[in-house]
Design a protein around this motif. Structure first.
Motif, PDB file in Angstrom:
ATOM      1  N   VAL A  70     -24.535  -6.056 -34.311  1.00 36.82           N
ATOM      2  CA  VAL A  70     -23.603  -5.698 -33.234  1.00 36.82           C
ATOM      3  C   VAL A  70     -23.843  -4.283 -32.703  1.00 36.82           C
ATOM      4  O   VAL A  70     -23.147  -3.834 -31.815  1.00 36.82           O
ATOM      5  CB  VAL A  70     -22.120  -5.849 -33.652  1.00 36.82           C
ATOM      6  N   SER A  71     -24.862  -3.625 -33.243  1.00 39.17           N
ATOM      7  CA  SER A  71     -25.186  -2.275 -32.781  1.00 39.17           C
ATOM      8  C   SER A  71     -26.206  -2.355 -31.655  1.00 39.17           C
ATOM      9  O   SER A  71     -27.159  -3.119 -31.707  1.00 39.17           O
ATOM     10  CB  SER A  71     -25.744  -1.447 -33.941  1.00 39.17           C
ATOM     11  N   SER A  72     -25.992  -1.549 -30.633  1.00 38.96           N
ATOM     12  CA  SER A  72     -26.932  -1.489 -29.513  1.00 38.96           C
ATOM     13  C   SER A  72     -27.225  -0.016 -29.212  1.00 38.96           C
ATOM     14  O   SER A  72     -26.619   0.884 -29.797  1.00 38.96           O
ATOM     15  CB  SER A  72     -26.357  -2.187 -28.287  1.00 38.96           C
ATOM     16  N   TRP A  73     -28.128   0.218 -28.276  1.00 42.35           N
ATOM     17  CA  TRP A  73     -28.492   1.590 -27.933  1.00 42.35           C
ATOM     18  C   TRP A  73     -27.284   2.453 -27.602  1.00 42.35           C
ATOM     19  O   TRP A  73     -27.202   3.606 -27.991  1.00 42.35           O
ATOM     20  CB  TRP A  73     -29.442   1.611 -26.727  1.00 42.35           C
ATOM     21  N   LYS A  74     -26.355   1.890 -26.856  1.00 45.27           N
ATOM     22  CA  LYS A  74     -25.222   2.689 -26.387  1.00 45.27           C
ATOM     23  C   LYS A  74     -23.987   2.564 -27.281  1.00 45.27           C
ATOM     24  O   LYS A  74     -22.905   2.953 -26.910  1.00 45.27           O
ATOM     25  CB  LYS A  74     -24.911   2.314 -24.941  1.00 45.27           C
ATOM     26  N   SER A  75     -24.192   2.074 -28.510  1.00 44.89           N
ATOM     27  CA  SER A  75     -23.085   1.979 -29.471  1.00 44.89           C
ATOM     28  C   SER A  75     -22.663   3.340 -29.993  1.00 44.89           C
ATOM     29  O   SER A  75     -21.567   3.495 -30.527  1.00 44.89           O
ATOM     30  CB  SER A  75     -23.466   1.089 -30.659  1.00 44.89           C
ATOM     31  N   ILE A  76     -23.573   4.310 -29.864  1.00 46.18           N
ATOM     32  CA  ILE A  76     -23.255   5.673 -30.298  1.00 46.18           C
ATOM     33  C   ILE A  76     -23.677   6.658 -29.220  1.00 46.18           C
ATOM     34  O   ILE A  76     -24.473   6.335 -28.343  1.00 46.18           O
ATOM     35  CB  ILE A  76     -23.935   6.048 -31.631  1.00 46.18           C
ATOM     36  N   GLU A  77     -23.122   7.840 -29.344  1.00 39.70           N
ATOM     37  CA  GLU A  77     -23.454   8.946 -28.449  1.00 39.70           C
ATOM     38  C   GLU A  77     -23.677  10.173 -29.331  1.00 39.70           C
ATOM     39  O   GLU A  77     -22.879  10.438 -30.230  1.00 39.70           O
ATOM     40  CB  GLU A  77     -22.279   9.161 -27.495  1.00 39.70           C
ATOM     41  N   THR A  78     -24.747  10.900 -29.098  1.00 43.93           N
ATOM     42  CA  THR A  78     -25.044  12.095 -29.890  1.00 43.93           C
ATOM     43  C   THR A  78     -25.053  13.310 -28.971  1.00 43.93           C
ATOM     44  O   THR A  78     -25.901  13.420 -28.092  1.00 43.93           O
ATOM     45  CB  THR A  78     -26.407  11.962 -30.595  1.00 43.93           C
ATOM     46  N   LEU A  79     -24.077  14.172 -29.187  1.00 43.17           N
ATOM     47  CA  LEU A  79     -23.942  15.393 -28.387  1.00 43.17           C
ATOM     48  C   LEU A  79     -23.474  16.528 -29.289  1.00 43.17           C
ATOM     49  O   LEU A  79     -22.870  16.280 -30.335  1.00 43.17           O
ATOM     50  CB  LEU A  79     -22.919  15.184 -27.269  1.00 43.17           C
ATOM     51  N   PRO A  80     -23.716  17.776 -28.877  1.00 40.96           N
ATOM     52  CA  PRO A  80     -23.161  18.892 -29.648  1.00 40.96           C
ATOM     53  C   PRO A  80     -21.648  18.921 -29.476  1.00 40.96           C
ATOM     54  O   PRO A  80     -21.136  18.611 -28.400  1.00 40.96           O
ATOM     55  CB  PRO A  80     -23.830  20.120 -29.024  1.00 40.96           C
ATOM     56  N   ARG A  81     -20.967  19.264 -30.548  1.00 42.45           N
ATOM     57  CA  ARG A  81     -19.503  19.293 -30.500  1.00 42.45           C
ATOM     58  C   ARG A  81     -18.987  20.617 -31.036  1.00 42.45           C
ATOM     59  O   ARG A  81     -19.587  21.222 -31.924  1.00 42.45           O
ATOM     60  CB  ARG A  81     -18.901  18.173 -31.348  1.00 42.45           C
ATOM     61  N   GLY A  82     -17.861  21.021 -30.500  1.00 39.72           N
ATOM     62  CA  GLY A  82     -17.179  22.198 -31.012  1.00 39.72           C
ATOM     63  C   GLY A  82     -17.946  23.486 -30.801  1.00 39.72           C
ATOM     64  O   GLY A  82     -18.961  23.537 -30.135  1.00 39.72           O
ATOM     65  N   LYS A  83     -17.409  24.529 -31.403  1.00 39.78           N
ATOM     66  CA  LYS A  83     -17.985  25.859 -31.247  1.00 39.78           C
ATOM     67  C   LYS A  83     -19.337  25.992 -31.932  1.00 39.78           C
ATOM     68  O   LYS A  83     -20.167  26.791 -31.516  1.00 39.78           O
ATOM     69  CB  LYS A  83     -17.024  26.901 -31.811  1.00 39.78           C
ATOM     70  N   SER A  84     -19.568  25.212 -32.981  1.00 42.55           N
ATOM     71  CA  SER A  84     -20.824  25.326 -33.725  1.00 42.55           C
ATOM     72  C   SER A  84     -22.013  24.787 -32.939  1.00 42.55           C
ATOM     73  O   SER A  84     -23.143  25.218 -33.154  1.00 42.55           O
ATOM     74  CB  SER A  84     -20.725  24.565 -35.052  1.00 42.55           C
ATOM     75  N   GLY A  85     -21.767  23.840 -32.048  1.00 41.09           N
ATOM     76  CA  GLY A  85     -22.858  23.231 -31.299  1.00 41.09           C
ATOM     77  C   GLY A  85     -23.675  22.241 -32.109  1.00 41.09           C
ATOM     78  O   GLY A  85     -24.693  21.739 -31.645  1.00 41.09           O
ATOM     79  N   LYS A  86     -23.225  21.960 -33.347  1.00 33.71           N
ATOM     80  CA  LYS A  86     -23.935  20.996 -34.185  1.00 33.71           C
ATOM     81  C   LYS A  86     -23.849  19.610 -33.551  1.00 33.71           C
ATOM     82  O   LYS A  86     -22.816  19.244 -32.986  1.00 33.71           O
ATOM     83  CB  LYS A  86     -23.330  20.947 -35.584  1.00 33.71           C
TER      84      LYS A  86
END
Length: 124
Positions: A70-86
């Motif tokens: 049930v996982s597809s390419w757009k099942s997740i999103e990876t971006l920097p979050r918060g002040k750390s930018g991780k």
């Protein structure tokens, strides 16, 4: 407790060629609108697209086999979050959210890295 681990390595030029050949059709099939906006704002977009491709592959590999279908390419999103930018992985699929909730999986970690010609991602 670790429930899964995935790793992937990607040649940046390969993703660059796919973007040149297929353009927005490729990008919209694989990446969320937010990922596209983020990567396109960078000096070397192909590098940032490639490392997100690696993250999507690593995430898939870390999934238990019973949920991979049930996982597809757009099942997740990876971006920097918060002040750390991780980088953080955000679930974009209600099916995956339900699976993780039911399985008691409340967090995951991602590490991204890129060098001149390759990038890699690891998900735990």
């Amino acid at each position: 407790m670790v429930r899964g681990i995935g790793i992937d390595i990607v040649e940046i030029e390969r993703i660059h060629r796919m973007i040149e050949k297929y353009g927005m059709h490729f990008l919209e099939k694989v990446f969320t609108d937010a990922e596209i906006g983020y990567c396109n704002a960078k000096a070397r977009p192909s590098t940032h697209f490639a490392v997100r491709w690696a993250a999507k592959e690593a995430f898939y590999k870390a999934l238990p086999p019973e949920i991979q279908s049930v996982s597809s390419w757009k099942s997740i999103e990876t971006l920097p979050r918060g002040k750390s930018g991780k980088p953080e992985i955000r679930l974009m699929s209600s099916e995956l959210e339900e699976f993780f909730r039911t399985a008691g999986i409340v967090s995951w970690m991602v590490s991204l890295s890129h060098e001149r010609s390759v990038c890699t991602a690891m998900v735990v």
